[in-house]
Scaffold this active site. Sequence first.
Site, PDB file in Angstrom:
ATOM      1  N   ASP A  61       0.870  -1.163   0.000  1.00  0.00           N
ATOM      2  CA  ASP A  61       0.000   0.000   0.000  1.00  0.00           C
ATOM      3  C   ASP A  61       0.908   1.214   0.000  1.00  0.00           C
ATOM      4  OD1 ASP A  61      -2.494   1.159  -0.247  1.00  0.00           O
ATOM      5  OD2 ASP A  61      -2.775   1.406   1.894  1.00  0.00           O
ATOM      6  N   GLY A  64      -0.878   7.779 -11.087  1.00  0.00           N
ATOM      7  CA  GLY A  64      -1.177   8.373  -9.784  1.00  0.00           C
ATOM      8  C   GLY A  64      -0.768   9.837  -9.725  1.00  0.00           C
ATOM      9  N   HIS A  70       9.848   5.075  -4.083  1.00  0.00           N
ATOM     10  CA  HIS A  70       9.437   4.483  -2.816  1.00  0.00           C
ATOM     11  C   HIS A  70       9.196   2.986  -2.976  1.00  0.00           C
ATOM     12  CE1 HIS A  70       6.371   6.224  -5.313  1.00  0.00           C
ATOM     13  NE2 HIS A  70       5.490   5.375  -4.835  1.00  0.00           N
TER      14      HIS A  70
END
Length: 196
Positions: free
Chosen positions: A70, A152, A179
Amino acid sequence: MKKRLVFATNNAHKLEEIRAILGNSIEILSLADIHCHADIPETADTLEGNARQKSRYVYEHYGLDCFADDTGLEVESLGGAPGVYSARYADGQGHDSQANMNKLLKEMEEKNDRKAQFRTIISLIEKGEERQFEGIVKGQITREKRGESGFGYDPIFQPDGYETTFAELGSDIKNRISHRARAVAALCDYLRKNNY
């Protein structure tokens, strides 16, 4: 024989990114590959909780080692928002990237502190045991969208040390510094050390 791991996603972008980062060492299966068409709940109020919910669901229903991630965009001047709600920031529903970016840019209009970070949590369930891995990349929210690649919030996030947004960097560089790349590197390091 190559080891297999399920990545609990149907997001083609994420799957492509993970497969590119991991290379050919492990066969990565998607939810579609294992015929999982359930709408796996993501109802936790943390990234860690959502990642765990997804990996645990696959392990409990299919008996396969699995990892799930997530990711959230955390903006300092918004108290860490949108955070765990990043994918459904604009309307509380599905993944409308344009609406999410528009809302964030509007909220940031008057703000000079534009510091933000992308944070990814990976939950690996292996033989029933869970381990979590984290990846963070720090940067700034730009004042307008720039670039066509990525997905995104990529067009409005400029990572520290670069003059370009994630969407302008191109997938090769993004896959090395993102990330997700950092969380996956920690996952891979663990898998290699444990002869996966």
